[in-house]
Design an enzyme around this catalytic site. Structure first.
Site, PDB file in Angstrom:
ATOM      1  N   TYR A   1     -35.622   7.003  19.035  1.00  0.00           N
ATOM      2  CA  TYR A   1     -36.252   7.707  20.188  1.00  0.00           C
ATOM      3  C   TYR A   1     -37.286   8.707  19.852  1.00  0.00           C
ATOM      4  O   TYR A   1     -38.071   9.060  20.714  1.00  0.00           O
ATOM      5  CB  TYR A   1     -35.266   8.119  21.335  1.00  0.00           C
ATOM      6  CG  TYR A   1     -34.283   6.947  21.343  1.00  0.00           C
ATOM      7  CD1 TYR A   1     -34.607   5.911  22.534  1.00  0.00           C
ATOM      8  CD2 TYR A   1     -32.944   6.908  20.793  1.00  0.00           C
ATOM      9  CE1 TYR A   1     -33.698   4.808  22.738  1.00  0.00           C
ATOM     10  CE2 TYR A   1     -32.079   5.753  20.885  1.00  0.00           C
ATOM     11  CZ  TYR A   1     -32.319   4.966  21.985  1.00  0.00           C
ATOM     12  OH  TYR A   1     -31.480   3.912  22.304  1.00  0.00           O
TER      13      TYR A   1
ATOM     14  N   LYS B   1     -22.342  -2.392  13.124  1.00  0.00           N
ATOM     15  CA  LYS B   1     -22.476  -1.709  14.271  1.00  0.00           C
ATOM     16  C   LYS B   1     -21.162  -1.193  14.702  1.00  0.00           C
ATOM     17  O   LYS B   1     -20.390  -2.024  14.825  1.00  0.00           O
ATOM     18  CB  LYS B   1     -22.969  -2.573  15.516  1.00  0.00           C
ATOM     19  CG  LYS B   1     -23.114  -1.751  16.609  1.00  0.00           C
ATOM     20  CD  LYS B   1     -23.732  -2.699  17.652  1.00  0.00           C
ATOM     21  CE  LYS B   1     -23.660  -1.717  19.219  1.00  0.00           C
ATOM     22  NZ  LYS B   1     -24.201  -2.425  20.213  1.00  0.00           N
TER      23      LYS B   1
ATOM     24  N   LYS C   1     -25.634   1.032  12.283  1.00  0.00           N
ATOM     25  CA  LYS C   1     -25.992   1.586  13.758  1.00  0.00           C
ATOM     26  C   LYS C   1     -24.302   2.476  13.929  1.00  0.00           C
ATOM     27  O   LYS C   1     -23.542   1.858  14.014  1.00  0.00           O
ATOM     28  CB  LYS C   1     -26.107   0.686  14.569  1.00  0.00           C
ATOM     29  CG  LYS C   1     -26.218   1.312  16.035  1.00  0.00           C
ATOM     30  CD  LYS C   1     -26.724   0.161  16.934  1.00  0.00           C
ATOM     31  CE  LYS C   1     -26.399   0.778  18.357  1.00  0.00           C
ATOM     32  NZ  LYS C   1     -26.871  -0.373  19.311  1.00  0.00           N
TER      33      LYS C   1
ATOM     34  N   ARG D   1     -25.674   4.344  27.214  1.00  0.00           N
ATOM     35  CA  ARG D   1     -25.033   3.776  28.456  1.00  0.00           C
ATOM     36  C   ARG D   1     -25.205   4.431  29.590  1.00  0.00           C
ATOM     37  O   ARG D   1     -25.257   3.574  30.835  1.00  0.00           O
ATOM     38  CB  ARG D   1     -23.425   3.634  28.132  1.00  0.00           C
ATOM     39  CG  ARG D   1     -23.338   2.773  26.682  1.00  0.00           C
ATOM     40  CD  ARG D   1     -21.845   2.726  26.588  1.00  0.00           C
ATOM     41  NE  ARG D   1     -21.574   2.240  25.331  1.00  0.00           N
ATOM     42  CZ  ARG D   1     -20.217   2.130  24.683  1.00  0.00           C
ATOM     43  NH1 ARG D   1     -19.379   2.734  25.239  1.00  0.00           N
ATOM     44  NH2 ARG D   1     -20.079   1.461  23.356  1.00  0.00           N
TER      45      ARG D   1
ATOM     46  N   LYS E   1     -14.925  -1.067  23.383  1.00  0.00           N
ATOM     47  CA  LYS E   1     -15.605  -2.244  22.598  1.00  0.00           C
ATOM     48  C   LYS E   1     -15.111  -2.327  21.188  1.00  0.00           C
ATOM     49  O   LYS E   1     -15.580  -3.035  20.044  1.00  0.00           O
ATOM     50  CB  LYS E   1     -17.066  -1.909  22.250  1.00  0.00           C
ATOM     51  CG  LYS E   1     -17.756  -1.903  23.909  1.00  0.00           C
ATOM     52  CD  LYS E   1     -19.502  -1.859  23.701  1.00  0.00           C
ATOM     53  CE  LYS E   1     -19.836  -2.067  25.271  1.00  0.00           C
ATOM     54  NZ  LYS E   1     -21.471  -2.265  25.170  1.00  0.00           N
TER      55      LYS E   1
ATOM     56  N   GLU F   1     -19.195  -8.095   6.600  1.00  0.00           N
ATOM     57  CA  GLU F   1     -20.483  -8.328   7.803  1.00  0.00           C
ATOM     58  C   GLU F   1     -21.746  -8.835   7.221  1.00  0.00           C
ATOM     59  O   GLU F   1     -22.347  -9.746   7.491  1.00  0.00           O
ATOM     60  CB  GLU F   1     -20.559  -7.285   8.552  1.00  0.00           C
ATOM     61  CG  GLU F   1     -19.292  -6.995   9.587  1.00  0.00           C
ATOM     62  CD  GLU F   1     -19.119  -8.213  10.661  1.00  0.00           C
ATOM     63  OE1 GLU F   1     -20.004  -8.937  10.685  1.00  0.00           O
ATOM     64  OE2 GLU F   1     -18.086  -7.815  11.554  1.00  0.00           O
TER      65      GLU F   1
HETATM   66  C1  PBG Z   1     -25.368  -2.785  23.353  1.00  0.00           C
HETATM   67  C2  PBG Z   1     -26.076  -1.802  22.819  1.00  0.00           C
HETATM   68  C3  PBG Z   1     -25.755  -0.252  22.624  1.00  0.00           C
HETATM   69  C4  PBG Z   1     -26.743   0.381  21.979  1.00  0.00           C
HETATM   70  C5  PBG Z   1     -27.673  -0.741  21.636  1.00  0.00           C
HETATM   71  N1  PBG Z   1     -27.493  -1.838  22.136  1.00  0.00           N
HETATM   72  C6  PBG Z   1     -24.441   0.099  23.268  1.00  0.00           C
HETATM   73  C7  PBG Z   1     -23.217  -0.234  22.949  1.00  0.00           C
HETATM   74  O1  PBG Z   1     -22.815  -1.030  22.330  1.00  0.00           O
HETATM   75  O2  PBG Z   1     -22.260   0.211  24.006  1.00  0.00           O
HETATM   76  C8  PBG Z   1     -26.774   1.821  21.641  1.00  0.00           C
HETATM   77  C9  PBG Z   1     -28.034   2.299  21.182  1.00  0.00           C
HETATM   78  C10 PBG Z   1     -28.104   3.728  21.489  1.00  0.00           C
HETATM   79  O3  PBG Z   1     -27.046   4.471  21.805  1.00  0.00           O
HETATM   80  O4  PBG Z   1     -29.277   4.188  21.355  1.00  0.00           O
HETATM   81  N2  PBG Z   1     -25.536  -3.884  23.042  1.00  0.00           N
END
Ligand code: PBG
Length: 324
Positions: free
Chosen positions: A312, A194, A247, A204, A216, A232
Site C-alpha cells: 500500500y 498465505k 503473505k 477486512r 480461516k 505448497e
Molecule cells: C482474501 C484476501 C485477504 C487479503 C488479500 N486477499 C484477507 C484474508 O485472507 O482474510 C489480505 C490483504 C491485506 O491484509 O492487505 N482472499
C-alpha cells in the site's frame, strides 16, 4: 588489521558500489480498493488508503503510472446486500471488477492488471470458499467457482490472476480453465504461502469481509510452519503457477528466502494491510521516520529474495526513491 569491513562503508559512492540489493518502482504492485459509489471513502485503519470511486480510481492509477509503477491489484468492496452465501457475485460478468477491468484496460493499455480470486468479498459468510451447513469450507466445490471467477476476470482484461483463497488444486484447475477458453497468455500469481495471519485485520475492515463465524485456519497456513510452504510451492509449480507469493511479507522473510532459493519462478511478497497500518500508526505518532522505515521494510523484503512486492506504500516508496 587486514580485514576492515568499514572500508566498504566509508563513502556514499563506495557504499553504492558494494550494495547488494536495490528497490525499483517497477517491482512494486499497488493494491487498490474499488467500490460502487461515485466518491472516495477513507479507510479508518489504513490512513492514506481509500475505497475508490471511478474518478478517484482513474486519478490514482494515472498517478501510480506517473510514479513508475506498472501494476495494480484490484479488490472489490461489495455492499452487504449484494453478498450471498454462495458468493456468486464473484463471477458476474457485469460485476464491479469486470467493469473496472474494462475501464482500466481501455484507458491505460499498458497497465498490468492483477485480480484477486477468492469468494470472501462476495460471501455473506466472509470466507474464501463455500461454507457447508456444518461450517466446513468445501474445497472442490469452491474450486469450480474460482475457475469461473478467473475466467470472468480474464475475459474482462486481467493479465495476472492471483488466487488468494488457499483451496487445494485451484492453480491447476484455473490454468486448465484459462487454457481451454483461449487465455494461454494470462498469468497466474499464486498465493502459495498465505498464512492465517492477524495482519489482515485492516483489509477486512476495508472490505467488510471478516469471517462471520470461525476463522480461516482450515485453509490458510499455520504461522508456525515453513517446510509446509515448500510443499505448497511444489504443488503450485507443478500446477502451472507463473509467479508464487508469500503473505504477509515482513514477518515471513524466512519463507520468502526459502521459496526464492527453491524455485526458478519469481517470488512475490505482500506487505499486507496490518504491516502498513503499523508503520503508518508509528509514523503518525512521530515514533519512526516514515520514509526511512518504509523503504527499509521494502528493501528487506527484496533482500530476502522477493522479485516483486505488493504494498500500500508503493506510490510513496516510488516517489521517495525518485527524490533520492
Ligand atoms: C482474501 C484476501 C485477504 C487479503 C488479500 N486477499 C484477507 C484474508 O485472507 O482474510 C489480505 C490483504 C491485506 O491484509 O492487505 N482472499
Amino acid at each position: 588489521m587486514r580485514q576492515r569491513p568499514r572500508r566498504n562503508r566509508k563513502h556514499p559512492l563506495v557504499r553504492a558500489l558494494a550494495r547488494e540489493t536495490a528497490l525499483d518502482p517497477a517491482r512494486l504492485i499497488l493494491p487498490l480498493f474499488v467500490h460502487e459509489l461515485p466518491g472516495d471513502q477513507p479507510i479508518a485503519s489504513m490512513p492514506g488508503c481509500a475505497r475508490l470511486g471511478e474518478r478517484g480510481l482513474l486519478e490514482e492509477v494515472e498517478g501510480a503510472l506517473g510514479d513508475g509503477i506498472g501494476a495494480v491489484a484490484l479488490f472489490p468492496v461489495v455492499p452487504e446486500g449484494d453478498k450471498t452465501p454462495d458468493g456468486r457475485g464473484a463471477y458476474d460478468p457485469r460485476g464491479l471488477i469486470p467493469r473496472t477491468l474494462r475501464l482500466l484496460r481501455e484507458r491505460f493499455p499498458d497497465l498490468v492488471l492483477v485480480t484477486d480470486v477468492a469468494l470472501d468479498p462476495y460471501s455473506s459468510d466472509g470466507h474464501d470458499g463455500l461454507v457447508a451447513a456444518d461450517g466446513r469450507i468445501l474445497n472442490d466445490e469452491t474450486v469450480e467457482l474460482l475457475v469461473r471467477q478467473a475466467l470472468c476476470q480474464a475475459e474482462a482484461g486481467a493479465q495476472v490472476i492471483a488466487p488468494s483463497d488457499m483451496m487445494d488444486g485451484r492453480i491447476g484447475a484455473i490454468r486448465d480453465g484459462l487454457d481451454a477458453a483461449g487465455h494461454q497468455e494470462v498469468s497466474i500469481l499464486a498465493y502459495t504461502a498465505k498464512y492465517a495471519s492477524a495482519f489482515y485485520g485492516p483489509f477486512r475492515d476495508a472490505l467488510d469481509s471478516a469471517p462471520r463465524h470461525g476463522d480461516k485456519k482450515t485453509y490458510q497456513m499455520d504461522p508456525a510452519n515453513s517446510k509446509e510452504a515448500l510443499r505448497e510451492l511444489a504443488l503450485d509449480e507443478a500446477e502451472g503457477a507463473d509467479l508464487v507469493m508469500v503473505k504477509p511479507a515482513g514477518p515471513y522473510l524466512d519463507v520468502v528466502r526459502a521459496l526464492a532459493e527453491s524455485t526458478p519462478l519469481p517470488v512475490a511478497a505482500y506487505q499486507v494491510s496490518g504491516e502498513y497500518a503499523m508503520l503508518k500508526a508509528a509514523a503518525e505518532r512521530g515514533w519512526i521516520d516514515e520514509r526511512r522505515a518504509v523503504l527499509e521494510s521494502l528493501l528487506a523484503i527484496r533482500r530476502a529474495g522477493a522479485s516483486a512486492i505488493l504494498s500500500y506504500y508503493a506510490r510513496d516508496a516510488a516517489r521517495w526513491l525518485r527524490s533520492g
